[in-house]
Enzyme design. Structure first.
Site, PDB file in Angstrom:
ATOM      1  N   SER A 138      31.165  37.466  77.000  1.00 36.21           N
ATOM      2  CA  SER A 138      31.036  37.505  78.459  1.00 36.21           C
ATOM      3  C   SER A 138      29.597  37.591  78.939  1.00 36.21           C
ATOM      4  CB  SER A 138      31.835  38.680  79.015  1.00 36.21           C
ATOM      5  OG  SER A 138      31.380  39.893  78.443  1.00 36.21           O
TER       6      SER A 138
ATOM      7  N   ASN B 270      33.363  43.703  66.926  1.00 36.70           N
ATOM      8  CA  ASN B 270      32.161  44.529  66.823  1.00 36.70           C
ATOM      9  C   ASN B 270      31.967  45.101  65.421  1.00 36.70           C
ATOM     10  OD1 ASN B 270      31.550  44.141  69.514  1.00 36.70           O
ATOM     11  ND2 ASN B 270      32.581  45.993  70.196  1.00 36.70           N
TER      12      ASN B 270
ATOM     13  N   MET C  96      23.958  40.127  59.357  1.00 34.58           N
ATOM     14  CA  MET C  96      24.789  40.957  58.480  1.00 34.58           C
ATOM     15  C   MET C  96      25.976  40.146  57.983  1.00 34.58           C
ATOM     16  SD  MET C  96      23.147  43.846  58.532  1.00 34.58           S
ATOM     17  CE  MET C  96      24.259  45.111  57.920  1.00 34.58           C
TER      18      MET C  96
ATOM     19  N   LYS D 234      20.886  37.476  69.749  1.00 40.35           N
ATOM     20  CA  LYS D 234      21.790  37.521  70.897  1.00 40.35           C
ATOM     21  C   LYS D 234      21.015  37.117  72.142  1.00 40.35           C
ATOM     22  CE  LYS D 234      23.866  41.478  72.081  1.00 40.35           C
ATOM     23  NZ  LYS D 234      24.917  42.532  72.122  1.00 40.35           N
TER      24      LYS D 234
ATOM     25  N   ASP E   9      27.657  46.040  67.540  1.00 38.67           N
ATOM     26  CA  ASP E   9      27.358  45.950  68.973  1.00 38.67           C
ATOM     27  C   ASP E   9      27.300  47.333  69.599  1.00 38.67           C
ATOM     28  OD1 ASP E   9      27.555  45.508  71.833  1.00 38.67           O
ATOM     29  OD2 ASP E   9      28.152  43.452  71.371  1.00 38.67           O
TER      30      ASP E   9
ATOM     31  N   MET F  22      18.058  40.639  65.478  1.00 37.43           N
ATOM     32  CA  MET F  22      18.406  41.570  64.402  1.00 37.43           C
ATOM     33  C   MET F  22      18.528  40.794  63.095  1.00 37.43           C
ATOM     34  SD  MET F  22      21.562  43.250  66.535  1.00 37.43           S
ATOM     35  CE  MET F  22      22.046  41.580  67.046  1.00 37.43           C
TER      36      MET F  22
ATOM     37  N   ASP G 173      33.280  50.261  73.243  1.00 34.75           N
ATOM     38  CA  ASP G 173      33.930  48.946  73.254  1.00 34.75           C
ATOM     39  C   ASP G 173      34.801  48.790  72.007  1.00 34.75           C
ATOM     40  OD1 ASP G 173      34.731  46.324  73.382  1.00 34.75           O
ATOM     41  OD2 ASP G 173      32.727  45.497  73.710  1.00 34.75           O
TER      42      ASP G 173
END
Length: 440
Positions: A139, A292, A247, A157, A306, A244, A287
């Protein structure tokens, strides 16, 4: 974040443009109502306005337009569908639940403009390789894979343009649309929810803040080798760009194919983390989105990805929940009421039957921790029982007051863990995980 597809659509920017998009939606919904009404009248039917409004075509129009706007317009739909589903008509819940699915990425040209704005005209010099196709889109932003000159694999991101500036107006416009379309009950006062949604969204849109929260959690969990967190590249991070290290790991839903022991262990780790967040750190990542997290089979570690929706909890609220869980374990109704009052649940006047209904819901939600044995989430009707109890409370008992904001976001996280545990068919002794933090 959800996996993205190959198509891109330009995100509308500017308050007037975004408002016009919602106004256009209202017009198309009204047109759809007229067309459907004429069709049903021709068949000799006398449809209600609600029936006309909530046709599949109009449901698609509403969900698709909110997804097109992204940002707060999409996020407020997600918040409503997750946090207030028991208070909403089931038709609206169905519409909003569509917004939990994949976001549509922005086109490469618009992405390039964002990268220039955040890193400068020569932004490409920072990377040996940058993939314009996003790995995921949601979003508020989308994630891209890149490689640094030193060979490091990076996850970047990138925030959608205009999201931060449009949060307040988007939230207000979406709620106005839902009210005018009579999709929200007139009695429900969502002002507190909207205020908190705006505050939370502004925090999530600040990637420098998220980077700080990620680093804070890395320090707090330095003694917990069962968790892995990405490292922030502060030189390539701005308020709208978060870089970042990448991962590796499996999606949590892939654990459905793993042995029972692995599934139990993963869910146990997440419950343990929640209790540490609430009672030790007083800092909770609220969240519950499954995306996540990742799972690394070789090390059996959970990757925490996140931290945008991280929320600090004051000591009074943390202690209120310590008392609440303690009282729930003892099935001590007066103590449950006292704890709920400390958290802020009974700040508004309610009749005794409503008060008792809230207490009953808490006792029901405490079922997984009440007995000292592995709770079988897969074969428990708990989720549907809580939904039915919430519906009865809101519709039959007439309890329209929104819960305190701190409680609302925490319960969203707990509910998400219950759902994940059920999805993975986990069997977990939650009481043993909770006992170090309660007073019996």
């Amino acid at each position: 974040m959800s996996s993205a597809d190959n198509k891109g659509s330009r995100i509308p920017q500017g308050r007037i443009t975004r408002m016009a998009s919602l106004a256009s939606l209202a017009s198309r919904v009204a047109g759809g109502m007229l067309g459907e009404g004429a069709r049903q009248l021709a068949q000799g039917k006398r449809p209600s306005a609600k029936d006309l409004l909530l046709t599949p075509a109009n449901a698609s129009r509403i969900a698709d337009q909110l997804a097109q706007l992204r940002g707060a317009a999409m996020k407020v739909g997600q918040l409503l569908s997750m946090d207030a589903g028991d208070l909403l008509p089931p038709e609206l819940t169905l519409i909003l639940s569509r917004l939990q699915s994949n976001g549509t990425p922005m086109p490469a040209k618009q992405l390039g403009q964002v990268l220039v704005q955040e890193l400068g005209e020569d932004w490409q010099q920072h990377f040996a390789q940058f993939s314009f196709k996003p790995m995921a889109a949601a979003s508020i932003g989308q994630v891209h894979l890149a490689h640094a000159d030193d060979g490091r694999k990076l996850a970047i991101k990138v925030q959608y343009p205009g999201v931060s500036a449009s949060i307040d107006s988007d939230v207000d416009n979406v709620m106005t649309l839902l009210r005018l379309s009579r999709l929200l009950p007139d009695k429900v006062d969502y002002q507190q929810l909207l205020t908190e949604a705006k505050r939370q969204l502004h925090a999530e849109a600040d990637y420098l803040l998220e980077a700080k929260q990620l680093t804070t959690f890395a320090d707090l969990l330095a003694d917990a080798p069962q968790f892995a967190l990405p490292l922030v590249d502060s030189q390539l991070t701005t308020s709208r760009l978060l870089t970042m290290n990448y991962m590796e790991g499996l999606a949590l839903t892939a654990l459905q194919e793993q042995p029972q022991e692995i599934r139990n262990q993963a869910v146990s780790q997440l419950f343990s983390l929640l209790f540490r967040e609430l009672f030790e750190f007083r800092l909770v990542q609220t969240d519950p989105n499954f995306a996540n997290y990742l799972y690394q089979p070789e090390s059996q570690r959970l990757v925490l990805l996140d931290f945008g929706a991280t929320r600090a909890y004051p000591e009074t609220i943390s202690e209120g929940y310590r008392q609440l869980f303690s009282a729930g374990l003892r099935e001590d109704t007066p103590a449950i009421e006292q704890a709920l009052s400390q958290i802020g649940f009974f700040s508004q006047d309610i009749v005794p039957s409503q008060r008792q209904a809230v207490v009953d819901m808490v006792q029901l939600a405490c079922e997984p921790v009440r007995e000292n044995l592995a709770y079988d989430f897969a074969n428990s009707p708990l989720a549907s029982q809580l939904r039915d109890a919430g519906t009865q409370l809101s519709l039959e008992q007439g309890y329209w007051h929104s819960p305190p904001a701190d409680a609302l976001f925490l319960h969203r996280k707990i509910g998400g863990l219950y759902l994940l545990a059920a999805k993975l068919k986990a069997q977990v002794n939650v009481q043993q995980l909770l006992l170090p933090y309660v007073r019996l």
